[in-house]
Design an enzyme around this catalytic site. Structure first.
Site, PDB file in Angstrom:
ATOM      1  N   ASP A 106       0.807  -1.167  -0.193  1.00 45.47           N
ATOM      2  CA  ASP A 106      -0.053   0.007   0.118  1.00 45.47           C
ATOM      3  C   ASP A 106       1.077   1.314   0.006  1.00 45.47           C
ATOM      4  O   ASP A 106       0.368   2.340  -0.055  1.00 45.47           O
ATOM      5  CB  ASP A 106      -1.044  -0.077   1.113  1.00 45.47           C
ATOM      6  CG  ASP A 106      -2.249  -0.228   0.712  1.00 45.47           C
ATOM      7  OD1 ASP A 106      -2.542  -0.813  -0.442  1.00 45.47           O
ATOM      8  OD2 ASP A 106      -3.318  -0.077   1.580  1.00 45.47           O
ATOM      9  N   ASP A 156     -10.872  -5.931  11.505  1.00 47.28           N
ATOM     10  CA  ASP A 156     -10.578  -7.390  11.496  1.00 47.28           C
ATOM     11  C   ASP A 156     -11.800  -7.979  12.298  1.00 47.28           C
ATOM     12  O   ASP A 156     -12.579  -9.031  12.038  1.00 47.28           O
ATOM     13  CB  ASP A 156      -9.302  -7.861  12.095  1.00 47.28           C
ATOM     14  CG  ASP A 156      -8.850  -7.024  13.084  1.00 47.28           C
ATOM     15  OD1 ASP A 156      -9.502  -6.098  13.432  1.00 47.28           O
ATOM     16  OD2 ASP A 156      -7.755  -7.045  13.253  1.00 47.28           O
TER      17      ASP A 156
END
Length: 726
Positions: A141, A438
């Site tokens: 990223d 998550d």
């Protein structure tokens, strides 16, 4: 053979010590009831308003502590442990094992060095698993050409590293970790040659980072079009095509597929941080390899156990219970912890005891790394009781397109606009909009009918890098707790979102984690108000001579003593437990407080979601102090202002109490009898804060408390104590 087919691939056992845990919990509950009776029965009526409201506030804090204790106790009432049978798996399925896609995520080469990323990638490439069934995907990223170059080096070195690992049965299979902990006693010549090749590769990567000069390679042409790491096209390169017959190591064995991906980023499009990166990997991998099992790890979490995949498959491929499992979570362990875990970063009790309780009630939460997923479940499929996996059929799926054509056709799957008006980020893939994507994703998967399981093998599956400064630790926990509370205050609140979808105990367990930040209010009250009342001579606890002191003493002693016993049983040390208690206080009064109030600001529209990557590197002086187990204060921070001020408050309160005892002369025993528990509370807090006083007044190194923090804390504490007394 028929007998073998009926043997489960894993077994479930009850955790030992359940009876003792339940007896201690029941006795603590009884003690809490007596504490509440005392609070109600002896509520000050005739005294001043300050005394009455201080008493009521303390009572409310104790009610909160009791509720939170109940949440954590309820989820541990039944605990189980899973024991996989790897040999049975190999005998039963042989060469019919499924393909596995492995996702490694990195975000910033300056914080997460490419040499560290390379070690993680090489460790998962070298699993004790058929290499032609492995596909490794790196999500960069940061869009860094340096990280891309490091992957080219990793692809080349893997031709030497993989056969070396298989020949010598190497553990761990991260080159850096292996060569740091092993010697060349066996196969000395080969060991030295491979180590030399690794060191040369690492030097080339480090030289490229320092010189900002990357060797020539056709793949670097993509960076000619890159404006910045936040504004660039999709960069996708298949560095090793596992389907190619020429993709072999030095001994002619096939290599795993290795793919580099830097998804498209544009300033006008939200990129959703790690969740967005993971979803891009899910789509791209579905086109290239489409393995039914996905493993995701952070770039600092290298594989420490070469059989982890087989452990997880024992769960997924079990004929009786495997088809209902969406993901298998491994513990998040760290290799750089000090002997006494100065920052309490091991999570040993949570992962070795609490997660086993969650496993018995529907499964543990997904913690973002070291997790094996069923692709269908992660992509939004709802569980059906008739669902049955045909592993042979899954293994027959093959992609025939050439690598260069695949690279071009897959780029659109990682584009900014692909997810527009789709279910991605909501019902498919990882959920967007939360710092703890998550946790929300795991909850939503479980609410679709799936279960999860927890595996904690004797040899840890993954080892990562824990923060080595106090500020890093506090900032990391602030992000986690802020995200958890955000979940609780959203539509994904487990109490409502999970209603009739997951068991009540699992909803309560999620709520306990979601409400970490809310603990700050009760903790701050307990740290501050008794100290102020001590200065004014207001008693908030029973007299030492009264029998009512027994429930307070028993609850405090039994709870902490059992906590110490658990910590030691989980492999910790006494000093480690003391450090854990200190960090418990530090986090609740600083990280959790900031997380709580920032959530309030978000609800009012005054703050935006941000994602902070924890640094994985530190200068040499900081590392040396960490190894000596000296707490690193160093930088000025509002969190340190709070910690130092609270430490000074309790120091002044303790000194004031001692002065009162000395000056009262004949009344000494009466003062101790009346204010004994409050004095003890202040002294305990002073003992916990000893490293803070050392950093404020005695340390001379760069890790000491900044002078500005020292002055501010003293002034604020003196002003607060003066106001409390008058």
């Amino acid at each position: 053979m028929a007998k073998n087919e009926n043997v489960p691939l894993f077994e479930t056992r009850q955790v030992k010590g359940r009876i003792l845990f339940r007896c201690v919990a029941a006795s603590i509950l009884l003690g809490i009831c007596f504490v509440f009776v005392y609070r109600v029965r002896f509520l000050p009526v005739g005294g001043g308003k300050a005394e009455r409201w201080a008493w009521i506030g303390l009572f409310l804090s104790e009610i909160w502590f009791c509720c939170f204790w109940f949440l954590t106790t309820a989820c541990r009432w039944n605990s189980v442990i899973r024991i996989p049978h790897v040999h049975t798996l190999s005998q039963r399925f042989g060469k019919e094992l499924p393909g596995v896609d492995i996702f490694v995520c990195t975000a910033d080469p300056s914080i997460e060095p490419p040499s560290m990323v390379v070690n993680t990638v090489l460790s998962v490439m070298a699993y004790d698993y058929p290499p032609q069934k492995l596909s490794i995907y790196l999500s960069d990223d940061g869009g860094s050409d340096l990280t891309f170059y490091a992957m080219l080096e990793a692809a080349d070195f893997s031709k030497t590293w993989l056969p070396f690992c298989n020949k010598l049965k190497v553990e761990p299979r991260s080159p850096e970790a292996y060569f740091r902990t092993s010697s060349e006693a066996v196969h000395a010549e080969e060991w030295l040659l491979v180590k030399k090749e690794y060191e040369e590769m690492k030097m080339r990567i480090e030289a490229a980072a320092k010189m900002k000069r990357i060797p020539e390679h056709k793949g670097f042409r993509e960076w000619d079009l890159v404006s910045s790491k936040r504004d660039h096209q999709t960069i996708l390169q298949i560095l090793i095509d596992g389907r190619d017959s020429n993709a072999v190591d030095m001994e002619g064995n096939p290599l795993p597929t290795l793919v580099y991906l830097a998804r498209e980023k544009r300033p006008q499009f939200p990129h959703h941080f790690k969740a967005g990166a993971m979803n891009a990997l899910i789509r791209v991998s579905s086109r290239i390899s489409n393995s039914p099992i996905i493993l995701n790890v952070d770039c600092d979490m290298y594989s420490n156990n070469s059989e982890s995949i087989k452990y997880a498959l024992c769960i997924f491929m079990d004929e009786e219970k495997g088809d209902e499992v969406a993901y298998v979570q491994f513990p998040q362990s760290f290799e750089n912890l000090t002997k006494n875990e100065i920052y309490g970063s091991s999570f040993r009790v949570i992962q070795k005891l609490e997660f086993l309780g969650l496993d018995a009630n529907g499964g543990p939460c997904y913690i973002g790394t070291g997790c094996f997923h069923r692709r269908e479940a992660l992509c939004g499929k709802k569980y059906d009781k008739n669902y049955k996996v045909d592993w042979k059929k899954l293994n027959q799926t093959k992609v025939e397109e050439h690598a260069s054509l695949l690279e071009e056709t897959c780029k659109v799957l990682a584009s900014c606009s692909f997810e527009h008006n789709t279910a991605w980020g909501k019902e498919m893939g990882l959920v967007y909009g939360f710092p703890v994507e998550d946790i929300v994703t795991g909850l939503s998967v479980q609410c679709r009918g799936w279960k999860s399981m927890f595996l904690g093998p004797e040899r840890e599956g993954f080892l990562g890098v824990a923060p080595i400064t106090l500020l890093q630790t506090l900032v990391q926990h602030k992000r986690w707790t802020e995200g958890h509370l955000q979940v609780f205050l959203s539509e994904y609140c487990p109490l409502t979102y999970g209603y009739k979808k997951i068991p009540l105990k699992l909803r309560l367990a999620y709520s306990a984690y979601n409400l970490w930040a809310a603990n700050s209010l009760a903790t701050l009250y307990y740290v501050v108000v008794p100290c102020f009342c001590l200065l004014k001579g207001i008693s908030l606890f029973p007299k030492i001579s009264s029998l009512w002191v027994l429930p307070f003493a028993y609850v405090a002693f039994a709870h902490r003593a059992y906590s110490l016993g658990e910590f030691l049983c989980c492999g910790g040390t006494f000093l480690g437990w003391c450090n854990d208690q200190r960090m418990w206080l530090f986090k609740r009064t600083s990280s959790y407080s900031f997380a709580f109030f920032e959530n309030i600001l978000k609800l009012l529209g005054y703050s935006q979601l941000a994602f902070v990557v924890t640094a994985k590197v530190a200068d040499e002086d900081v590392s040396k102090r960490y190894d000596r187990e000296l707490i690193e204060f160093g930088a000025a921070s509002p969190m340190f202002d709070i910690l130092a001020t609270l430490a000074m408050l309790n120091l002044f309160g303790s000194l004031g109490a001692i002065k009162k005892i000395i000056l009262d002369g004949n009344q000494e025993s009466k003062v101790i009898d009346q204010l004994g528990l409050q004095i003890l509370l202040c002294l305990v807090l002073v003992a916990i804060n000893l490293p803070v006083y050392q950093a404020l007044f005695f340390r001379k190194d760069k890790g000491k408390m900044p002078t500005s923090v020292t002055y501010k804390s003293i002034i604020l504490a003196l002003l607060a104590c003066t106001a409390a007394m008058y």
